[in-house]
Design an enzyme around this catalytic site. Structure first.
Site, short mmCIF file in Angstrom:
data_model
loop_
_atom_site.label_atom_id
_atom_site.label_comp_id
_atom_site.label_asym_id
_atom_site.label_seq_id
_atom_site.Cartn_x
_atom_site.Cartn_y
_atom_site.Cartn_z
N VAL A 91 0.86 -1.18 0.00
CA VAL A 91 0.00 0.00 0.00
C VAL A 91 0.89 1.23 0.00
O VAL A 91 1.91 1.27 0.69
CB VAL A 91 -0.91 0.02 1.25
CG1 VAL A 91 -1.72 1.30 1.32
CG2 VAL A 91 -1.81 -1.20 1.27
N GLU A 92 0.50 2.23 -0.77
CA GLU A 92 1.19 3.52 -0.78
C GLU A 92 0.21 4.60 -0.35
O GLU A 92 -0.93 4.64 -0.79
CB GLU A 92 1.68 3.84 -2.20
CG GLU A 92 2.24 5.24 -2.33
CD GLU A 92 2.49 5.67 -3.76
OE1 GLU A 92 2.90 6.82 -3.96
OE2 GLU A 92 2.26 4.86 -4.69
N LEU A 93 0.67 5.46 0.54
CA LEU A 93 -0.05 6.68 0.89
C LEU A 93 0.81 7.83 0.39
O LEU A 93 2.03 7.84 0.62
CB LEU A 93 -0.25 6.79 2.40
CG LEU A 93 -1.03 5.66 3.05
CD1 LEU A 93 -1.04 5.85 4.56
CD2 LEU A 93 -2.44 5.59 2.51
#
Length: 101
Positions: A91-93
């Site tokens: 996951v990338e924020l």
């Protein structure tokens, strides 16, 4: 589709809508591996408008392993935080919504 930073040295495309991005990486990117946080692995990206500094502080507080990266494009600095969710998905924020569309 939004403009993908030209500073990347690999092929790909960024799709973005409703605060969620899908980053397609050309070639044979590595698959997500729970033991390695590799920003070039398959992942889903979420735009974060709540302040990445606060998110990073929370990750540190909760002892979540993550990788921080920066991309500069046309004078705009994008910050990215990569981690695995509990199921092992990458996951990338990011504040990718700062990039022109």
């Amino acid at each position: 589709m939004i403009q993908r930073p030209q500073s990347f040295k690999f092929e790909g495309a960024w799709l973005f809508g409703y605060g969620i991005g899908l980053h397609l990486i050309g070639g044979q990117p590595p698959h997500a591996n729970r033991d390695v946080i590799d920003p070039k692995a398959d992942h889903i990206s979420f735009a974060c408008d709540c302040g990445l500094e606060d998110v990073e502080a929370l990750l540190i507080e909760r002892k979540v392993k993550y990788v921080k990266a920066h991309v500069q494009e046309g004078g705009i600095l994008v910050t990215q935080l990569f981690m695995h969710d509990p199921d092992g998905n990458m996951v990338e924020l990011c504040n990718c919504d700062l990039l022109p569309g």
